[in-house]
Design a protein around this motif. Sequence first.
Motif, PDB file in Angstrom:
ATOM      1  N   GLN A   1       0.835  -1.212   0.000  1.00  0.00           N
ATOM      2  CA  GLN A   1       0.000   0.000   0.000  1.00  0.00           C
ATOM      3  C   GLN A   1       0.867   1.258   0.000  1.00  0.00           C
ATOM      4  O   GLN A   1       0.548   2.236  -0.680  1.00  0.00           O
ATOM      5  CB  GLN A   1      -0.964  -0.001   1.191  1.00  0.00           C
ATOM      6  CG  GLN A   1      -2.016  -1.084   1.117  1.00  0.00           C
ATOM      7  CD  GLN A   1      -2.792  -1.073  -0.190  1.00  0.00           C
ATOM      8  OE1 GLN A   1      -3.276  -0.043  -0.639  1.00  0.00           O
ATOM      9  NE2 GLN A   1      -2.909  -2.239  -0.813  1.00  0.00           N
ATOM     10  N   ALA A   2       1.964   1.243   0.741  1.00  0.00           N
ATOM     11  CA  ALA A   2       2.871   2.390   0.747  1.00  0.00           C
ATOM     12  C   ALA A   2       3.473   2.607  -0.642  1.00  0.00           C
ATOM     13  O   ALA A   2       3.536   3.745  -1.139  1.00  0.00           O
ATOM     14  CB  ALA A   2       3.982   2.188   1.781  1.00  0.00           C
ATOM     15  N   ILE A   3       3.889   1.522  -1.286  1.00  0.00           N
ATOM     16  CA  ILE A   3       4.440   1.622  -2.642  1.00  0.00           C
ATOM     17  C   ILE A   3       3.384   2.155  -3.603  1.00  0.00           C
ATOM     18  O   ILE A   3       3.663   3.016  -4.447  1.00  0.00           O
ATOM     19  CB  ILE A   3       4.990   0.250  -3.105  1.00  0.00           C
ATOM     20  CG1 ILE A   3       6.230  -0.114  -2.282  1.00  0.00           C
ATOM     21  CG2 ILE A   3       5.293   0.247  -4.596  1.00  0.00           C
ATOM     22  CD1 ILE A   3       6.654  -1.566  -2.416  1.00  0.00           C
ATOM     23  N   THR A   4       2.148   1.662  -3.478  1.00  0.00           N
ATOM     24  CA  THR A   4       1.040   2.113  -4.320  1.00  0.00           C
ATOM     25  C   THR A   4       0.834   3.618  -4.166  1.00  0.00           C
ATOM     26  O   THR A   4       0.692   4.349  -5.150  1.00  0.00           O
ATOM     27  CB  THR A   4      -0.254   1.351  -3.943  1.00  0.00           C
ATOM     28  OG1 THR A   4      -0.039  -0.033  -4.164  1.00  0.00           O
ATOM     29  CG2 THR A   4      -1.435   1.826  -4.755  1.00  0.00           C
ATOM     30  N   PHE A   5       0.833   4.085  -2.920  1.00  0.00           N
ATOM     31  CA  PHE A   5       0.614   5.510  -2.662  1.00  0.00           C
ATOM     32  C   PHE A   5       1.748   6.358  -3.226  1.00  0.00           C
ATOM     33  O   PHE A   5       1.513   7.393  -3.860  1.00  0.00           O
ATOM     34  CB  PHE A   5       0.467   5.766  -1.152  1.00  0.00           C
ATOM     35  CG  PHE A   5       0.169   7.197  -0.827  1.00  0.00           C
ATOM     36  CD1 PHE A   5      -1.129   7.696  -0.970  1.00  0.00           C
ATOM     37  CD2 PHE A   5       1.165   8.056  -0.395  1.00  0.00           C
ATOM     38  CE1 PHE A   5      -1.412   9.018  -0.673  1.00  0.00           C
ATOM     39  CE2 PHE A   5       0.885   9.373  -0.106  1.00  0.00           C
ATOM     40  CZ  PHE A   5      -0.404   9.858  -0.244  1.00  0.00           C
ATOM     41  N   ILE A   6       2.986   5.916  -3.007  1.00  0.00           N
ATOM     42  CA  ILE A   6       4.149   6.678  -3.493  1.00  0.00           C
ATOM     43  C   ILE A   6       4.139   6.762  -5.019  1.00  0.00           C
ATOM     44  O   ILE A   6       4.372   7.835  -5.589  1.00  0.00           O
ATOM     45  CB  ILE A   6       5.462   6.042  -2.963  1.00  0.00           C
ATOM     46  CG1 ILE A   6       5.568   6.258  -1.448  1.00  0.00           C
ATOM     47  CG2 ILE A   6       6.681   6.616  -3.683  1.00  0.00           C
ATOM     48  CD1 ILE A   6       6.614   5.401  -0.771  1.00  0.00           C
ATOM     49  N   ILE A   7       3.852   5.639  -5.692  1.00  0.00           N
ATOM     50  CA  ILE A   7       3.784   5.658  -7.158  1.00  0.00           C
ATOM     51  C   ILE A   7       2.696   6.615  -7.623  1.00  0.00           C
ATOM     52  O   ILE A   7       2.900   7.412  -8.541  1.00  0.00           O
ATOM     53  CB  ILE A   7       3.547   4.234  -7.712  1.00  0.00           C
ATOM     54  CG1 ILE A   7       4.778   3.353  -7.488  1.00  0.00           C
ATOM     55  CG2 ILE A   7       3.199   4.283  -9.202  1.00  0.00           C
ATOM     56  CD1 ILE A   7       4.552   1.878  -7.776  1.00  0.00           C
ATOM     57  N   GLY A   8       1.517   6.552  -6.984  1.00  0.00           N
ATOM     58  CA  GLY A   8       0.425   7.450  -7.347  1.00  0.00           C
ATOM     59  C   GLY A   8       0.791   8.908  -7.145  1.00  0.00           C
ATOM     60  O   GLY A   8       0.526   9.766  -8.003  1.00  0.00           O
ATOM     61  N   PHE A   9       1.408   9.210  -6.020  1.00  0.00           N
ATOM     62  CA  PHE A   9       1.805  10.578  -5.689  1.00  0.00           C
ATOM     63  C   PHE A   9       2.798  11.128  -6.718  1.00  0.00           C
ATOM     64  O   PHE A   9       2.635  12.230  -7.236  1.00  0.00           O
ATOM     65  CB  PHE A   9       2.413  10.595  -4.286  1.00  0.00           C
ATOM     66  CG  PHE A   9       2.481  11.947  -3.658  1.00  0.00           C
ATOM     67  CD1 PHE A   9       1.398  12.462  -2.962  1.00  0.00           C
ATOM     68  CD2 PHE A   9       3.634  12.726  -3.754  1.00  0.00           C
ATOM     69  CE1 PHE A   9       1.458  13.708  -2.373  1.00  0.00           C
ATOM     70  CE2 PHE A   9       3.703  13.966  -3.166  1.00  0.00           C
ATOM     71  CZ  PHE A   9       2.613  14.460  -2.472  1.00  0.00           C
ATOM     72  N   ILE A  10       3.818  10.315  -7.025  1.00  0.00           N
ATOM     73  CA  ILE A  10       4.833  10.735  -8.001  1.00  0.00           C
ATOM     74  C   ILE A  10       4.222  10.874  -9.394  1.00  0.00           C
ATOM     75  O   ILE A  10       4.516  11.824 -10.124  1.00  0.00           O
ATOM     76  CB  ILE A  10       6.028   9.750  -7.995  1.00  0.00           C
ATOM     77  CG1 ILE A  10       6.779   9.856  -6.664  1.00  0.00           C
ATOM     78  CG2 ILE A  10       6.964  10.003  -9.170  1.00  0.00           C
ATOM     79  CD1 ILE A  10       7.813   8.777  -6.439  1.00  0.00           C
ATOM     80  N   TRP A  11       3.349   9.952  -9.762  1.00  0.00           N
ATOM     81  CA  TRP A  11       2.681   9.990 -11.070  1.00  0.00           C
ATOM     82  C   TRP A  11       1.896  11.298 -11.221  1.00  0.00           C
ATOM     83  O   TRP A  11       1.937  11.941 -12.256  1.00  0.00           O
ATOM     84  CB  TRP A  11       1.762   8.790 -11.198  1.00  0.00           C
ATOM     85  CG  TRP A  11       1.258   8.490 -12.581  1.00  0.00           C
ATOM     86  CD1 TRP A  11       0.939   9.382 -13.571  1.00  0.00           C
ATOM     87  CD2 TRP A  11       1.014   7.206 -13.132  1.00  0.00           C
ATOM     88  NE1 TRP A  11       0.494   8.731 -14.686  1.00  0.00           N
ATOM     89  CE2 TRP A  11       0.528   7.385 -14.440  1.00  0.00           C
ATOM     90  CE3 TRP A  11       1.125   5.917 -12.638  1.00  0.00           C
ATOM     91  CZ2 TRP A  11       0.169   6.319 -15.261  1.00  0.00           C
ATOM     92  CZ3 TRP A  11       0.768   4.869 -13.448  1.00  0.00           C
ATOM     93  CH2 TRP A  11       0.303   5.074 -14.757  1.00  0.00           C
ATOM     94  N   ILE A  12       1.187  11.685 -10.168  1.00  0.00           N
ATOM     95  CA  ILE A  12       0.419  12.936 -10.193  1.00  0.00           C
ATOM     96  C   ILE A  12       1.351  14.132 -10.365  1.00  0.00           C
ATOM     97  O   ILE A  12       1.049  15.072 -11.111  1.00  0.00           O
ATOM     98  CB  ILE A  12      -0.448  13.069  -8.919  1.00  0.00           C
ATOM     99  CG1 ILE A  12      -1.534  11.987  -8.920  1.00  0.00           C
ATOM    100  CG2 ILE A  12      -1.084  14.451  -8.819  1.00  0.00           C
ATOM    101  CD1 ILE A  12      -2.186  11.757  -7.570  1.00  0.00           C
ATOM    102  N   LEU A  13       2.493  14.101  -9.697  1.00  0.00           N
ATOM    103  CA  LEU A  13       3.480  15.186  -9.857  1.00  0.00           C
ATOM    104  C   LEU A  13       3.973  15.261 -11.300  1.00  0.00           C
ATOM    105  O   LEU A  13       4.139  16.355 -11.846  1.00  0.00           O
ATOM    106  CB  LEU A  13       4.658  14.982  -8.899  1.00  0.00           C
ATOM    107  CG  LEU A  13       4.393  15.222  -7.418  1.00  0.00           C
ATOM    108  CD1 LEU A  13       5.610  14.828  -6.591  1.00  0.00           C
ATOM    109  CD2 LEU A  13       4.012  16.676  -7.155  1.00  0.00           C
ATOM    110  N   PHE A  14       4.209  14.108 -11.922  1.00  0.00           N
ATOM    111  CA  PHE A  14       4.644  14.084 -13.318  1.00  0.00           C
ATOM    112  C   PHE A  14       3.564  14.587 -14.273  1.00  0.00           C
ATOM    113  O   PHE A  14       3.859  14.987 -15.392  1.00  0.00           O
ATOM    114  CB  PHE A  14       5.108  12.683 -13.735  1.00  0.00           C
ATOM    115  CG  PHE A  14       6.530  12.383 -13.375  1.00  0.00           C
ATOM    116  CD1 PHE A  14       7.567  13.065 -13.985  1.00  0.00           C
ATOM    117  CD2 PHE A  14       6.833  11.424 -12.419  1.00  0.00           C
ATOM    118  CE1 PHE A  14       8.891  12.799 -13.657  1.00  0.00           C
ATOM    119  CE2 PHE A  14       8.149  11.149 -12.085  1.00  0.00           C
ATOM    120  CZ  PHE A  14       9.190  11.849 -12.699  1.00  0.00           C
ATOM    121  N   GLN A  15       2.318  14.555 -13.834  1.00  0.00           N
ATOM    122  CA  GLN A  15       1.221  15.098 -14.634  1.00  0.00           C
ATOM    123  C   GLN A  15       1.096  16.616 -14.454  1.00  0.00           C
ATOM    124  O   GLN A  15       0.175  17.219 -14.977  1.00  0.00           O
ATOM    125  CB  GLN A  15      -0.110  14.421 -14.244  1.00  0.00           C
ATOM    126  CG  GLN A  15      -0.167  12.962 -14.583  1.00  0.00           C
ATOM    127  CD  GLN A  15      -1.372  12.265 -13.944  1.00  0.00           C
ATOM    128  OE1 GLN A  15      -1.971  12.745 -12.990  1.00  0.00           O
ATOM    129  NE2 GLN A  15      -1.716  11.107 -14.481  1.00  0.00           N
TER     130      GLN A  15
END
Length: 197
Positions: free
Chosen positions: A32-46
Amino acid sequence: MKKFDIRKIRFKKVTIDQIDDRLLLINLYATQAITFIIGFIWILFQHRNPFLLFKLPEGASFILWGAGLAALVIVVDLLISRFVPDEVSDDGGVNDRIFRSRPVWHIVVMSFVIAVCEETLFRGAIQHNIGPYWTSILFATIHVRYLRHWIPTGLVFSISYALGWIYTETGTLWAPIIAHFLIDMIMGLLIRFRREQ
């Protein structure tokens, strides 16, 4: 110094019964932590502000959207479990192991963590790029334990698509988070208290 040989790496298939409770929880929270971090970074890249996704909207209609979807999903799931044999909707015992001996407070905490982390990645980040349909296919695929049977796979896809739809309709990530949280929490409590009886 001994040379590392990648060909000597062997993978062993492990069943859910071979994992102790501590390792199961570590795996759950780590993924879940990995999922959240990937989502957070992905949003930043957007080039979007991830913190704005968590801003509470005015009014309370998003709560009704989330609670309404959760109620619908739980009714459908209970009907399926009543009329469909257990082996057709078997997830390999994962949900049973996760929820059966947890205290109620821990089921609530786990359900909230899972809802926030997965909705951040899937609705907050991925759906922004590829839309609700392909996001739901990816969501169903990642829930690999259901892929052996078409009914739970179809249910996971449908739930994901509905979560994406209420996110689009309400414009807030909190609607799918509430729905996801309520679904996981209520189903977890049903497993917990059914096992107790």
